[in-house]
Design an enzyme around this catalytic site. Structure first.
Site, short mmCIF file in Angstrom:
data_model
loop_
_atom_site.label_atom_id
_atom_site.label_comp_id
_atom_site.label_asym_id
_atom_site.label_seq_id
_atom_site.Cartn_x
_atom_site.Cartn_y
_atom_site.Cartn_z
N ASN A 9 0.42 -1.24 -0.34
CA ASN A 9 -0.46 -0.17 0.32
C ASN A 9 1.23 1.43 0.03
O ASN A 9 1.64 1.60 0.88
CB ASN A 9 -1.08 -0.06 1.32
N LYS A 11 0.05 4.54 -0.21
CA LYS A 11 -0.62 5.67 0.46
C LYS A 11 -0.95 6.56 -0.31
O LYS A 11 -0.91 6.35 -1.53
CB LYS A 11 -0.20 5.63 1.51
N HIS A 93 -9.50 1.20 5.59
CA HIS A 93 -7.99 1.39 6.32
C HIS A 93 -8.30 2.02 7.52
O HIS A 93 -9.03 2.99 7.33
CB HIS A 93 -6.72 1.71 5.28
N GLU A 95 -6.65 4.71 8.85
CA GLU A 95 -6.64 6.21 8.07
C GLU A 95 -7.46 6.59 7.52
O GLU A 95 -7.54 7.95 7.48
CB GLU A 95 -5.52 5.93 6.84
N GLU A 163 -4.56 -5.14 10.62
CA GLU A 163 -3.73 -3.76 11.20
C GLU A 163 -3.64 -3.12 12.46
O GLU A 163 -5.17 -2.39 12.59
CB GLU A 163 -3.63 -3.07 9.50
N GLY A 169 3.11 2.55 10.61
CA GLY A 169 4.44 3.40 11.02
C GLY A 169 5.53 3.34 11.93
O GLY A 169 5.27 4.58 12.47
N SER A 209 4.52 -2.24 10.45
CA SER A 209 5.27 -2.54 10.54
C SER A 209 6.00 -3.40 10.20
O SER A 209 7.45 -4.36 10.10
CB SER A 209 5.84 -1.67 12.09
O1 G3H Z 1 -1.81 -0.69 4.78
C1 G3H Z 1 -0.52 -0.79 5.35
C2 G3H Z 1 -0.63 -0.03 6.88
O2 G3H Z 1 -0.76 0.76 7.06
C3 G3H Z 1 0.78 -1.03 6.65
O3 G3H Z 1 1.84 0.00 7.13
P1 G3H Z 1 3.47 0.00 7.37
O4 G3H Z 1 4.18 -0.97 6.58
O5 G3H Z 1 4.03 1.53 6.96
O6 G3H Z 1 3.65 0.24 8.84
#
Ligand code: G3H
Length: 250
Positions: A9, A11, A93, A95, A163, A169, A209
């Site tokens: 992803n 983002k 998600h 977010e 998640e 993150g 992460s």
């Molecule tokens: O969609 C992916 C997740 O929100 C994980 O993000 P991350 O790997 O940067 O922690």
């Protein structure tokens, strides 16, 4: 046997120059022993789909509107994602749930729209740090799954991603026991609601992460069928390490 899935992803990251990373990734993983997916920003989806054509990499969107067309400035329908080459769409998600106040009901409608457009919906669920501390994790997961996933889920139209919000993150990762507890619980819920065959065939991803350094141990956890990766999916070298770990787990 569920086919493993490594999903990236991006983002709100990625300009056209980032497509060079995708070409490198496609060359590094020419065979599809696992499913590989990249979900770029909507602006890049069409070009990334063209870049990935003929490779083992599939593409997806990061969100869709619940309607097919209409006066919804700034939004993108599931059909438009499919038209741009997507086979998947990430929905719910954390977010989106936070930044855009998306409720379980909205994710439910979006999932139906994704299915109508022939897309695989990746529905995200996960608890906040406060909810985990209050020992509410499984209640939150059960509520989000029940509210966000419509009837009619089967292995080819749904993926569920666990998640934990506090792991996204941050570099923080739940213990392997904690990941296993939630994934086993999600499997039980899916079987109870959709029956043994469908419930066993829906893939469950862990996200939060995930890096090349921790991927192998996470992929060994029961009912983890792959990962939804944010930051580490932006660079071919990092995502490749995660894909390699997933391939080794098959
Ligand atoms: O969609 C992916 C997740 O929100 C994980 O993000 P991350 O790997 O940067 O922690």
């Amino acid at each position: 046997m569920r086919r493993k899935l490594a999903a990236g992803n991006w983002k709100m990251n990625g300009l056209a120059a980032g497509l060079a990373e995708v070409q490198t990734l496609a060359q590094t993983h020419p065979n599809d022993t696992v499913d590989i997916l990249l979900c770029p920003p909507a602006t890049l989806l069409d070009r990334m789909s063209a870049t990935c054509a003929g490779s083992a990499i599939k593409t997806g969107g990061q969100d869709c509107h619940m309607a097919t067309t209409g006066a919804h400035t700034g939004d993108t329908s599931a059909q438009m994602l499919a038209d741009a080459g997507a086979g998947y769409v990430i929905l719910g998600h954390s977010e989106r749930r936070t930044d855009h106040a998306e409720s379980d009901g909205m994710v439910h409608s979006k999932t139906k729209a994704a299915w109508d457009a022939g897309l695989v919906a990746i529905v995200c669920v996960g608890e906040t740090e406060a909810e985990r501390t209050a020992d509410k994790t499984l209640d939150i997961i059960a509520g989000q799954m029940s509210g966000s996933i419509p009837n009619g889920a089967i292995g080819v139209n749904l993926v569920v991603a666990y998640e934990p919000v506090w792991a996204i993150g941050t570099g923080l990762v739940p213990t392997l026991d904690q990941i296993g507890e939630v994934h086993d619980f999600m499997r039980t819920l899916l079987i109870r609601r959709f029956g043994e065959d469908a419930g066993q065939s829906i893939r469950l991803l862990y996200g939060g992460s995930v890096k090349p350094a921790n991927a192998t141990e996470i992929f060994d956890v029961s009912n983890v069928d792959g990962a939804l990766v944010g930051g580490a999916s932006l660079k071919a070298a990092d995502f490749s390490g995660i894909i390699t770990a997933l391939e080794a787990s098959v």
